[in-house]
Write a protein that holds these residues in place. Sequence first.
Motif, PDB file in Angstrom:
ATOM      1  N   LEU A 100       0.821  -1.208   0.000  1.00 22.84           N
ATOM      2  CA  LEU A 100       0.000   0.000   0.000  1.00 22.84           C
ATOM      3  C   LEU A 100       0.856   1.260   0.000  1.00 22.84           C
ATOM      4  CD1 LEU A 100      -2.826  -0.973   2.538  1.00 22.84           C
ATOM      5  CD2 LEU A 100      -3.074  -0.605   0.075  1.00 22.84           C
ATOM      6  N   SER A 101       1.959   1.229   0.733  1.00 24.56           N
ATOM      7  CA  SER A 101       2.826   2.411   0.840  1.00 24.56           C
ATOM      8  C   SER A 101       3.483   2.757  -0.485  1.00 24.56           C
ATOM      9  CB  SER A 101       3.905   2.175   1.902  1.00 24.56           C
ATOM     10  OG  SER A 101       3.322   1.935   3.161  1.00 24.56           O
ATOM     11  N   ASN A 102       3.678   1.755  -1.316  1.00 29.41           N
ATOM     12  CA  ASN A 102       4.297   1.984  -2.623  1.00 29.41           C
ATOM     13  C   ASN A 102       3.278   2.197  -3.734  1.00 29.41           C
ATOM     14  OD1 ASN A 102       7.395   1.637  -2.497  1.00 29.41           O
ATOM     15  ND2 ASN A 102       6.624  -0.001  -1.178  1.00 29.41           N
ATOM     16  N   HIS A 103       2.002   2.106  -3.390  1.00 31.55           N
ATOM     17  CA  HIS A 103       0.956   2.286  -4.402  1.00 31.55           C
ATOM     18  C   HIS A 103      -0.146   3.224  -3.893  1.00 31.55           C
ATOM     19  CE1 HIS A 103       2.649  -0.543  -7.292  1.00 31.55           C
ATOM     20  NE2 HIS A 103       2.967  -1.298  -6.256  1.00 31.55           N
ATOM     21  N   HIS A 104      -1.175   2.701  -3.238  1.00 29.12           N
ATOM     22  CA  HIS A 104      -2.340   3.501  -2.847  1.00 29.12           C
ATOM     23  C   HIS A 104      -1.981   4.697  -1.968  1.00 29.12           C
ATOM     24  CE1 HIS A 104      -3.929  -0.341  -4.108  1.00 29.12           C
ATOM     25  NE2 HIS A 104      -5.163   0.119  -4.085  1.00 29.12           N
ATOM     26  N   LEU A 105      -1.043   4.521  -1.049  1.00 30.08           N
ATOM     27  CA  LEU A 105      -0.701   5.588  -0.097  1.00 30.08           C
ATOM     28  C   LEU A 105       0.539   6.384  -0.521  1.00 30.08           C
ATOM     29  CD1 LEU A 105      -1.036   3.542   3.245  1.00 30.08           C
ATOM     30  CD2 LEU A 105      -2.822   4.843   2.070  1.00 30.08           C
ATOM     31  N   ARG A 106       1.092   6.073  -1.673  1.00 28.00           N
ATOM     32  CA  ARG A 106       2.397   6.602  -2.050  1.00 28.00           C
ATOM     33  C   ARG A 106       2.451   8.134  -2.051  1.00 28.00           C
ATOM     34  NH1 ARG A 106       6.281   8.575  -2.234  1.00 28.00           N
ATOM     35  NH2 ARG A 106       8.256   8.135  -3.285  1.00 28.00           N
ATOM     36  N   ASP A 107       1.389   8.785  -2.488  1.00 23.43           N
ATOM     37  CA  ASP A 107       1.411  10.252  -2.573  1.00 23.43           C
ATOM     38  C   ASP A 107       1.488  10.919  -1.211  1.00 23.43           C
ATOM     39  OD1 ASP A 107       1.315  10.461  -5.364  1.00 23.43           O
ATOM     40  OD2 ASP A 107      -0.839  10.107  -5.376  1.00 23.43           O
ATOM     41  N   PHE A 108       1.061  10.212  -0.170  1.00 26.45           N
ATOM     42  CA  PHE A 108       1.099  10.797   1.173  1.00 26.45           C
ATOM     43  C   PHE A 108       2.479  10.666   1.816  1.00 26.45           C
ATOM     44  CE2 PHE A 108      -3.282   8.622   1.145  1.00 26.45           C
ATOM     45  CZ  PHE A 108      -3.797   9.573   0.289  1.00 26.45           C
ATOM     46  N   MET A 109       3.369   9.937   1.164  1.00 26.92           N
ATOM     47  CA  MET A 109       4.645   9.579   1.778  1.00 26.92           C
ATOM     48  C   MET A 109       5.832  10.302   1.153  1.00 26.92           C
ATOM     49  SD  MET A 109       3.924   5.637   2.825  1.00 26.92           S
ATOM     50  CE  MET A 109       4.962   5.828   4.275  1.00 26.92           C
ATOM     51  N   ASP A 110       5.528  11.420   0.509  1.00 21.76           N
ATOM     52  CA  ASP A 110       6.581  12.299   0.002  1.00 21.76           C
ATOM     53  C   ASP A 110       7.136  13.154   1.142  1.00 21.76           C
ATOM     54  OD1 ASP A 110       6.478  11.407  -2.560  1.00 21.76           O
ATOM     55  OD2 ASP A 110       5.364  13.113  -3.379  1.00 21.76           O
ATOM     56  N   PRO A 111       8.289  13.773   0.945  1.00 24.45           N
ATOM     57  CA  PRO A 111       8.843  14.625   2.010  1.00 24.45           C
ATOM     58  C   PRO A 111       8.015  15.881   2.290  1.00 24.45           C
ATOM     59  CG  PRO A 111      10.223  14.685   0.033  1.00 24.45           C
ATOM     60  CD  PRO A 111       9.229  13.591  -0.164  1.00 24.45           C
ATOM     61  N   THR A 112       7.195  16.312   1.322  1.00 21.26           N
ATOM     62  CA  THR A 112       6.313  17.460   1.538  1.00 21.26           C
ATOM     63  C   THR A 112       4.860  17.012   1.341  1.00 21.26           C
ATOM     64  OG1 THR A 112       6.188  18.188  -0.777  1.00 21.26           O
ATOM     65  CG2 THR A 112       8.097  18.923   0.524  1.00 21.26           C
ATOM     66  N   MET A 113       3.915  17.908   1.633  1.00 18.54           N
ATOM     67  CA  MET A 113       2.496  17.596   1.479  1.00 18.54           C
ATOM     68  C   MET A 113       1.943  17.969   0.107  1.00 18.54           C
ATOM     69  SD  MET A 113       0.479  18.311   5.029  1.00 18.54           S
ATOM     70  CE  MET A 113      -1.057  17.908   4.192  1.00 18.54           C
ATOM     71  N   ASP A 114       2.824  18.324  -0.821  1.00 15.56           N
ATOM     72  CA  ASP A 114       2.358  18.783  -2.129  1.00 15.56           C
ATOM     73  C   ASP A 114       1.495  17.739  -2.841  1.00 15.56           C
ATOM     74  OD1 ASP A 114       3.661  21.130  -1.672  1.00 15.56           O
ATOM     75  OD2 ASP A 114       5.352  20.722  -3.003  1.00 15.56           O
TER      76      ASP A 114
END
Length: 356
Positions: free
Chosen positions: A169-183
């Motif tokens: 999930l962290s590498n797919h569905h949730l991936r956008d939330f796991m960037d260094p910024t919230m962009d």
Amino acid sequence: MKRLKRKKQNAGVGVNGNGSVTRDADCGRKQKLAEIHQALISDPVDIESLRRAAASNGGLLTDELRRKVWPKLLNINVYDLPHKPGQDVRENHKDYNQVVLDVRRSMKRFPKGMPASERAVLQQQLIDIILEVLKRTPQLHYYQGYHDVAVTLLLVVGERMAIAMLDTLSNHHLRDFMDPTMDSTKHILNYLMPILEQVDTELHDFMIRAEVGTIFALSWLITWYGHVLSDFKHTMRLYDFFLASHPLMPIYLAATIVLHREKEVKKTECDMAMVHHLLSRIPQDLPYELLIGRAQDLLDQYPPSLLAKRAALQPRKSLSISTFQAFQFSTLHQRPDSVLQGLTKAQGSTHSRHVT
């Protein structure tokens, strides 16, 4: 407000004049259980049927079925799971202190009445699960709320399977939330208003005038609603749905919740603080099955690609969206567990002979 096209839902629940569940519901449940079982033993596994079952009325019905179906929805081999993390996973980890703080604050996420000693063991496992996944993929950045996803998985499937599922999930569905910024997270939130605009222009315009933005839905999105729902059965039902759906489905569900509360919103003073206060407190008695069906209809009628064009959003900025089609395709050729078990044993025997 536009009327949404409704599709016929299978595995429906019948209700008699007194509001009690009828025999039709029991028959529908038995039929659904049989269909899920047949999909699991098919070779290859019938993933499309499992997705339909997870999204349709009642979801996957039992935790036992979730332990069988959730891994298939994420293309995980239950006979090749990660080992339990050792103590070294906590050593010199930059997120260790924050993870510990968040896990300690997560007591309400555990079942009421659970002995303190059992909860303490699970909380230690939760810390290790999170740190193990972050250690495996250093480019993933921990965010507050990530533990809400992890604890849901842990309570349903156990430690080792939770590591495997959270990793995927962290590498797919949730991936956008796991960037260094919230962009990237803000980018996903930006899909909410265009959905509302397509369905209810008056409500959309009211929220624009109130300047309420979309931050009220942030915790819904990044925890898959785990942080805001008090009844765990509702959380599991939504996880059934999200695991079988497009990564943006939590945003479509957010839109259906706002649309469902349209009269409340419009009666509120057109003020940012007042509207934010109303929307950020999610009701606990929502008609989840109805909203899930509406969210699916919204995605079908207004897919992300259409919204991106109309709202000048750029889907390529989202790793979750851009990799979803390939990920979904990768789940279609899985062998049933009975075959996987034999293959895993055979591979183990071959490896042992080579070692000796």
